[in-house]
Design a protein around this motif. Structure first.
Motif, short mmCIF file in Angstrom:
data_model
loop_
_atom_site.label_atom_id
_atom_site.label_comp_id
_atom_site.label_asym_id
_atom_site.label_seq_id
_atom_site.Cartn_x
_atom_site.Cartn_y
_atom_site.Cartn_z
N HIS A 85 38.01 -26.11 24.13
CA HIS A 85 38.92 -26.00 22.71
C HIS A 85 37.81 -25.23 21.84
O HIS A 85 37.75 -25.81 20.52
N TRP A 87 38.07 -23.44 19.03
CA TRP A 87 38.93 -22.85 18.04
C TRP A 87 38.10 -21.74 17.27
O TRP A 87 39.11 -20.82 16.98
N GLU A 90 38.82 -18.31 18.72
CA GLU A 90 40.39 -17.66 18.69
C GLU A 90 40.59 -16.81 17.50
O GLU A 90 40.23 -17.11 16.19
N ARG A 95 47.04 -19.81 18.25
CA ARG A 95 46.22 -20.33 19.12
C ARG A 95 44.96 -20.81 18.57
O ARG A 95 44.35 -22.08 19.04
N GLN A 99 44.13 -24.81 19.31
CA GLN A 99 42.72 -25.24 19.89
C GLN A 99 42.21 -26.18 18.69
O GLN A 99 41.48 -27.20 19.35
N HIS A 102 43.65 -29.54 19.51
CA HIS A 102 43.12 -30.21 20.51
C HIS A 102 41.81 -30.63 20.60
O HIS A 102 41.23 -31.79 20.92
#
Length: 172
Positions: A85, A87, A90, A95, A99, A102
């Motif tokens: 994850h 993030w 990204e 997304r 992420q 999560h």
């Protein structure tokens, strides 16, 4: 309840490690070089992590060694969270948001696991009990010294009073 996510996730990972292995692959080489006997195959590493989550999750759920199980789960969750994850890597806003959610969920799980690891269910840790026993021992020793001092003082008073009692007995 906290253990359920780990048991189900661990089973899923052990059965099909490919999904997790692709996300873990960039972290495998650095981990394997730092931790001896750790597999350098991403699928094996994913299966190992899944097995740890199943085992520790079942221990936590059944209350067998819950503190150690919670620590094992927290330890297994941190690297998988960072690998799965990330993030911040990204570019797509959707997304990235997913992420991040999560990632924060897993951070919350780690927090819950750390609370579970610190919980003693009303039973103090061995270190706390040892400190208490040492304190109790010191208190008992001090009490024994005071009682001994009183006994010695009483005995000395009795010995000092003997000549007077002996004179009273002879004269009277």
């Amino acid at each position: 309840m906290l253990a359920s996510v780990f048991v189900t996730g661990g089973i899923s990972t052990v059965r099909a490690p490919g999904r997790v292995a692709s996300a873990v692959e960039p972290a495998v080489a650095p981990l394997a070089s730092r931790v001896p006997r750790l597999p350098d195959d991403p699928e094996q590493l994913a299966r190992l992590n899944g097995a740890v989550q199943i085992g520790a999750g079942l221990l936590l759920a059944t209350g067998i060694a819950p503190r150690a199980a919670a620590l094992a789960l927290a330890g297994s969750l941190v690297p998988s969270t960072l690998a799965d994850h990330a993030w911040w890597k990204e570019d797509d806003p959707e997304r990235r948001s997913l992420q991040r959610a999560h990632f924060l969920k897993n951070v919350s799980l780690v927090g819950g696991l750390l609370i579970a690891a610190a919980d003693t269910h009303g039973k103090p840790s061995l270190a706390y009990r040892a400190r208490g026993a040492a304190t109790s021992g010191r208190k008992q020793a001090a009490r024994a010294r005071r009682e001994t001092a009183h006994t010695v003082r009483d005995a000395a008073d009795t010995v000092r009073a003997l000549p007077d009692r002996a004179r009273q007995t002879v004269t009277g």
